[in-house]
Design a protein around this motif. Sequence first.
Motif, short mmCIF file in Angstrom:
data_model
loop_
_atom_site.label_atom_id
_atom_site.label_comp_id
_atom_site.label_asym_id
_atom_site.label_seq_id
_atom_site.Cartn_x
_atom_site.Cartn_y
_atom_site.Cartn_z
N PHE A 5 -2.96 2.24 -4.04
CA PHE A 5 -2.57 3.64 -3.82
C PHE A 5 -3.77 4.47 -3.37
CE2 PHE A 5 -2.24 8.03 -5.30
CZ PHE A 5 -1.04 8.41 -4.69
N LEU A 6 -3.52 5.33 -2.38
CA LEU A 6 -4.56 6.24 -1.87
C LEU A 6 -3.94 7.62 -1.63
CD1 LEU A 6 -7.46 6.66 -0.70
CD2 LEU A 6 -6.49 6.04 1.54
N PRO A 7 -4.49 8.67 -2.25
CA PRO A 7 -4.02 10.03 -1.92
C PRO A 7 -4.62 10.48 -0.60
CG PRO A 7 -5.74 10.13 -3.60
CD PRO A 7 -5.51 8.67 -3.31
N ARG A 8 -3.79 10.77 0.35
CA ARG A 8 -4.24 11.06 1.73
C ARG A 8 -5.21 12.24 1.80
NH1 ARG A 8 0.46 11.73 3.78
NH2 ARG A 8 0.80 9.74 4.83
N GLY A 19 0.83 -1.19 0.00
CA GLY A 19 0.00 0.00 0.00
C GLY A 19 0.87 1.25 0.00
N ILE A 20 0.40 2.26 -0.71
CA ILE A 20 1.11 3.55 -0.76
C ILE A 20 0.10 4.65 -0.44
CG2 ILE A 20 2.46 5.16 -2.14
CD1 ILE A 20 3.89 2.50 -1.75
N ILE A 21 0.39 5.45 0.57
CA ILE A 21 -0.41 6.63 0.87
C ILE A 21 0.39 7.85 0.45
CG2 ILE A 21 -1.44 8.04 2.67
CD1 ILE A 21 -2.26 5.59 4.13
N GLY A 22 -0.15 8.57 -0.52
CA GLY A 22 0.54 9.74 -1.05
C GLY A 22 0.14 10.99 -0.29
N TYR A 32 -0.59 12.77 -5.67
CA TYR A 32 -2.01 12.42 -5.74
C TYR A 32 -2.29 11.30 -6.73
CZ TYR A 32 -1.73 17.09 -3.78
OH TYR A 32 -1.38 18.18 -3.03
N ASP A 33 -1.24 10.78 -7.36
CA ASP A 33 -1.40 9.71 -8.33
C ASP A 33 -0.10 8.92 -8.36
OD1 ASP A 33 -2.47 8.08 -10.21
OD2 ASP A 33 -2.57 9.57 -11.81
N LEU A 34 -0.16 7.73 -8.91
CA LEU A 34 1.02 6.89 -9.03
C LEU A 34 1.04 6.30 -10.44
CD1 LEU A 34 3.36 5.96 -7.20
CD2 LEU A 34 2.06 3.89 -6.73
N PRO A 35 1.66 7.02 -11.38
CA PRO A 35 1.69 6.55 -12.77
C PRO A 35 2.46 5.23 -12.92
CG PRO A 35 2.34 8.86 -12.60
CD PRO A 35 2.34 8.31 -11.21
N GLY A 36 2.17 4.52 -13.99
CA GLY A 36 2.91 3.31 -14.31
C GLY A 36 2.29 2.02 -13.84
N HIS A 85 7.16 19.40 -6.02
CA HIS A 85 7.17 18.84 -7.37
C HIS A 85 8.37 17.92 -7.59
CE1 HIS A 85 3.69 21.08 -8.60
NE2 HIS A 85 4.26 22.24 -8.33
N GLY A 86 9.54 18.38 -7.17
CA GLY A 86 10.72 17.54 -7.31
C GLY A 86 10.65 16.31 -6.43
N ASN A 87 10.16 16.47 -5.21
CA ASN A 87 10.03 15.33 -4.30
C ASN A 87 9.06 14.28 -4.84
OD1 ASN A 87 11.86 16.32 -2.46
ND2 ASN A 87 10.33 16.95 -0.94
N ALA A 88 7.98 14.73 -5.47
CA ALA A 88 6.98 13.79 -5.98
C ALA A 88 7.57 12.87 -7.05
CB ALA A 88 5.79 14.55 -6.54
N GLU A 89 8.37 13.43 -7.93
CA GLU A 89 8.98 12.61 -8.97
C GLU A 89 9.96 11.61 -8.37
OE1 GLU A 89 9.91 10.67 -12.22
OE2 GLU A 89 8.26 12.12 -12.04
#
Length: 296
Positions: free
Chosen positions: A51-54, A7-10, A15-19, A230-234
């Motif tokens: 995946f869940l965006p917190r 599980g991933i909590i963003g 807010y999304d997990l591409p791929g 933005h940089g951290n998200a990537e």
Amino acid sequence: MTPAVLGIIGGSGLYDLPGLTDLREERIASPWGEPSDSLRIGYLGRTKIVFLPRHGRGHAIPPSEINYRANIDVMKRAGVTDLVSLSACGSYKAELYPGLFVMVDQFVDRTSRRESSFFGRGCVAHVSFGHPVGPGLQARLVAAAKAEGLAHVKGGTLVTMEGPQFSTLAESLTYKALGYDLIGMTAMPEAKLAREAEITYATVGMVTDFDCWHEEHGAVDVAAVVAVLHGNAEKARRLVARLAADFPAEREPCPAGSHHALDMAIVTAPEHRDKALLAKLDAVAGRVLGRAGQSD
């Protein structure tokens, strides 16, 4: 053996997990209310991901209004065994600079408005929480960060404040003097609830700022934080992809005991348990309640 589900909590900015392959969205009902968003379920390689965006997509939910119980409950219902929290944090140490990832291993809870347990009147439970982060999961995150060449530190204490305001200078200086490493607004009660649900939990503190103690940087403002987000998200997406690539197919026992946290934790005698509460605990505590006789 239990299949491993990651599980991933963003947190903020994620807010999304591409791929993800074989992707589907699923809104799972919870007796604890509405979770932050629908779950995005798919695969990274052979590893199943939930995946869940917190804060919900669009960042519509502030820290104190997140339904942490519903979020953890639906993760459990989706089969999640190991949960990684990705959280934007402020730093209390010059060497923990914006853009660095800190693999947290301790928490201090300074929140006051949040429901922090699934249990209560009619079914009392006390879980061990001395080591709130799963050491094995933390080690895998460290290995993934090394493999991706991401600047990181293993270990750190994260204090969780209520928010949504940032710290006063007095608070910031106090927490720094106490030796804490990071501050955020969402790790608690998320980590506590994950332990009660017997989900192995780990937090990646993604540093965005120096809170307000640093004389050269001054007060925290949203514009500065967003620029780092933005940089951290990537980098977070790269970290998760690498973690998933090397993740085991079967759940590993947790050295901190998260996989059997409810063993001997429930102290209410079966004949005094509240049936309405037991019904709500079907996913979180079904393993031990079923064994003990939920309908007694």
